[in-house]
Enzyme design. Structure first.
Site, PDB file in Angstrom:
ATOM      1  CB  CYS A  78      -0.988  -0.075   1.163  1.00 43.37           C
ATOM      2  SG  CYS A  78      -2.464   0.884   0.842  1.00 43.37           S
ATOM      3  CG  HIS A 172      -3.015  -3.274   4.261  1.00 42.53           C
ATOM      4  ND1 HIS A 172      -2.081  -2.585   4.990  1.00 42.53           N
ATOM      5  CD2 HIS A 172      -3.677  -2.344   3.538  1.00 42.53           C
ATOM      6  CE1 HIS A 172      -2.170  -1.285   4.729  1.00 42.53           C
ATOM      7  NE2 HIS A 172      -3.141  -1.116   3.849  1.00 42.53           N
ATOM      8  CD  GLU A 174      -0.202  -5.284   6.547  1.00 44.31           C
ATOM      9  OE1 GLU A 174      -0.078  -5.879   5.459  1.00 44.31           O
ATOM     10  OE2 GLU A 174      -0.600  -4.103   6.621  1.00 44.31           O
TER      11      GLU A 174
HETATM   12  N1  GLN Z   1      -3.674   6.276   0.920  1.00 43.70           N
HETATM   13  C1  GLN Z   1      -2.430   6.042   1.587  1.00 43.70           C
HETATM   14  C2  GLN Z   1      -1.306   6.843   0.955  1.00 43.70           C
HETATM   15  O1  GLN Z   1      -1.467   7.472  -0.036  1.00 43.70           O
HETATM   16  C3  GLN Z   1      -2.072   4.574   1.573  1.00 43.70           C
HETATM   17  C4  GLN Z   1      -3.036   3.807   2.436  1.00 43.70           C
HETATM   18  C5  GLN Z   1      -2.487   2.563   3.054  1.00 43.70           C
HETATM   19  O2  GLN Z   1      -1.289   2.338   3.125  1.00 43.70           O
HETATM   20  N2  GLN Z   1      -3.382   1.747   3.548  1.00 43.70           N
HETATM   21  O3  GLN Z   1      -0.241   6.862   1.451  1.00 43.70           O
END
Ligand code: GLN
Length: 198
Positions: A78, A172, A174
């Site tokens: 992410c 994610h 994890e």
């Molecule tokens: N929207 C977040 C970002 O731009 C990422 C979200 C996440 O890691 N769950 O950093």
């Protein structure tokens, strides 16, 4: 073998737990020395601009780049994936990043927090059926360069890719108890450690 988790902000503890469940030696990384001592590193989810700024402040940007250039694996989940991408759509002007992987990612492409969701995704190279993926304000990989392998899609959008020792996920792993993707990353680390020891 020692696998680090960049511990500046975000889902750090969850990755440490997931690595421990796989029987790996895991450590938190906050200093250049700790980064240099790792055989692989996870960049967790959280908020990419915050993690990027802290990475700069603690002098971690170059040591992490060196880790990757030396052939040791990085897994970005992410926000971590956003930090690894060479191109960011809808990023913040001048947002600090590692710019290692030949992909274009769009931040918050699945919508804001309220649009968080779970979906079953097939993950190439991971056996045992689809993986339940948790998406939170997730980015999407909009473009991949040559040498980048697409590993998973969701609603026809790219949500996981690999370029050599670099692994990037929109979701994610994890946050579920399924250890398969952490195992996949650990096998990348083992392979790299063997090659580097030659
Ligand atoms: N929207 C977040 C970002 O731009 C990422 C979200 C996440 O890691 N769950 O950093």
């Amino acid at each position: 073998m020692k696998v680090g988790v960049l511990a500046l902000q975000g889902a750090v503890r969850e990755h440490l737990k997931a690595l421990a469940r796989c029987g790996a030696e895991a450590c938190e990384v906050r200093t250049p020395e700790e980064a240099a001592a790792c055989d692989g590193l996870i960049l967790p989810g959280g908020e990419s601009t915050t993690i990027g700024k802290l990475m700069e402040r603690y002098g971690l940007t170059d040591p992490i780049k060196e880790l990757a250039v030396s052939g040791r694996p990085l897994m970005g989940t992410c926000a971590g994936m956003i930090l690894m991408a060479k191109n960011i759509i809808a990023g913040i002007e001048g947002q600090p990043r590692l710019a290692l992987m030949d992909v274009t990612v769009e931040r918050n492409a699945f919508g804001r927090q309220v649009d968080s969701f779970e979906a079953e995704v097939e993950f190439r190279g991971v056996e045992g059926g689809p993986f339940r993926a948790v998406f939170i304000c997730a980015p999407i990989i909009r473009e991949v360069g040559e040498g980048v392998e697409v590993l998973a899609t969701c609603e026809d959008k790219i949500v996981a890719a690999r370029q050599g020792n670099l692994l990037a996920l929109s979701f994610h792993p994890e946050l579920t108890s399924d250890p398969r993707i952490h195992r996949y990353f650990l096998s990348m680390c083992e392979q790299a450690a063997k090659e580097l020891a030659r």
